[in-house]
Design a protein around this motif. Structure first.
Motif, short mmCIF file in Angstrom:
data_model
loop_
_atom_site.label_atom_id
_atom_site.label_comp_id
_atom_site.label_asym_id
_atom_site.label_seq_id
_atom_site.Cartn_x
_atom_site.Cartn_y
_atom_site.Cartn_z
N GLU A 93 7.38 18.64 -14.03
CA GLU A 93 6.11 19.16 -13.51
C GLU A 93 4.99 18.17 -13.83
O GLU A 93 4.12 17.90 -13.02
CB GLU A 93 5.81 20.51 -14.13
N LYS A 94 5.03 17.62 -15.04
CA LYS A 94 4.07 16.58 -15.43
C LYS A 94 4.67 15.78 -16.57
O LYS A 94 5.56 16.25 -17.28
CB LYS A 94 2.72 17.16 -15.82
N SER A 113 9.58 21.67 -14.50
CA SER A 113 8.93 22.58 -13.56
C SER A 113 9.34 24.03 -13.79
O SER A 113 8.65 24.96 -13.36
CB SER A 113 9.26 22.17 -12.12
#
Length: 269
Positions: free
Chosen positions: A104-105, A129
């Motif tokens: 996700e990051k 995620s």
């Protein structure tokens, strides 16, 4: 791998249920790398990047929470698309129970300088995620106590899918290698790593036989605590440009126990 080249627990980092593999590793005093027992390092991740429609292993990683993987900052490039494989032993085949997770990051430590690896801070966190379901193949690593320092000659195991020797082949099966910790006073001596090694690093190996190698980067240095649980004390950071297995040039790891508060801050953000 290897013929070269935490206990801060918070909301999402449980004190129980980490560092105890369902399939205990076959820990031996074998000199040199060897095939690991399948799924015996169940927090080991393979960080892979996409190129021309295929995925390629680039670094290792450690699952430290159900949606967080710890790796090395130098493994991360803003121009690449990544995925994280968990529950893997053989990268060359499909394995039931393994998963491919999407990031996700990715947060790289703010003090990391890609032009100066010896500055330290070679750590990054990948937020997945979605939460992964833990299983016998996929388990969480324990982190060491904040600021804990390993004693000289502590036996630890580096694990990964890195090259089997300098410029050598990449293995399909997960490898493990026994490395003995070299204390800072020794590792920072002239003729060893000198001023290149910093207090926020861990040295292990340097016997000229066993070490981490290209492709092991970002993966764990696994050390067994007195209670039997495995703690990840290091993140594979760098080795000698002279070759993976150079005498008196131990593998150098980011010292995880120096980053507990940073990990907590990022993961609870």
């Amino acid at each position: 791998i290897f013929t070269w080249y935490l206990t801060s627990y918070f909301a999402c980092f449980p004190a129980l249920g980490c560092g105890v593999p369902a399939y205990p590793p076959a820990v031996s005093r074998v000199v040199g790398g060897e095939n690991a027992r399948p799924y015996s390092w169940p927090w080991q991740a393979s960080l892979q990047y996409s190129s021309s429609g295929n995925w390629y292993h680039t670094c290792g990683g450690t699952l430290i929470a159900s949606n967080w993987v710890m790796t090395a900052a130098h493994c991360i490039s803003s121009s690449r698309t990544y995925r994280v494989l968990l529950g893997k032993y053989n990268l060359g085949i499909e394995e039931e129970g393994s998963i491919a997770a999407q990031p996700e990051k990715i947060i790289v430590h703010e003090k990391w300088n890609s032009n100066n690896v010896a500055n330290g801070y070679d750590i990054a966190l990948i937020k997945l995620s979605e939460q992964v379901t833990l299983s016998n193949q996929i388990e969480l690593a324990c982190l060491p106590s904040p600021q804990s320092i390993l004693a000289s000659n502590t036996a630890c195991y580096v694990t990964g899918w890195g090259r089997l020797k300098t410029n050598g082949a990449l293995p399909d099966e997960l490898q493990q290698g026994l490395l003995l910790v070299v204390d800072y006073a020794t590792c920072s001596k002239f003729g060893w790593w000198g001023s290149t090694v910093k207090l926020n690093m861990v040295c292990a190996g340097g016997d000229g036989i066993t070490s981490s190698c290209n492709g092991d980067s970002g993966g764990p240095l696994n050390c067994q605590a007195a209670d039997g649980r495995w703690e990840v004390h290091g993140i594979v950071s760098f080795g000698s440009s002279l070759g993976c297995n150079f005498y008196h040039k131990p593998s150098v790891f980011t010292r995880v126990s120096d980053f507990n508060s940073w990990i907590e801050e990022i993961a609870n953000d």
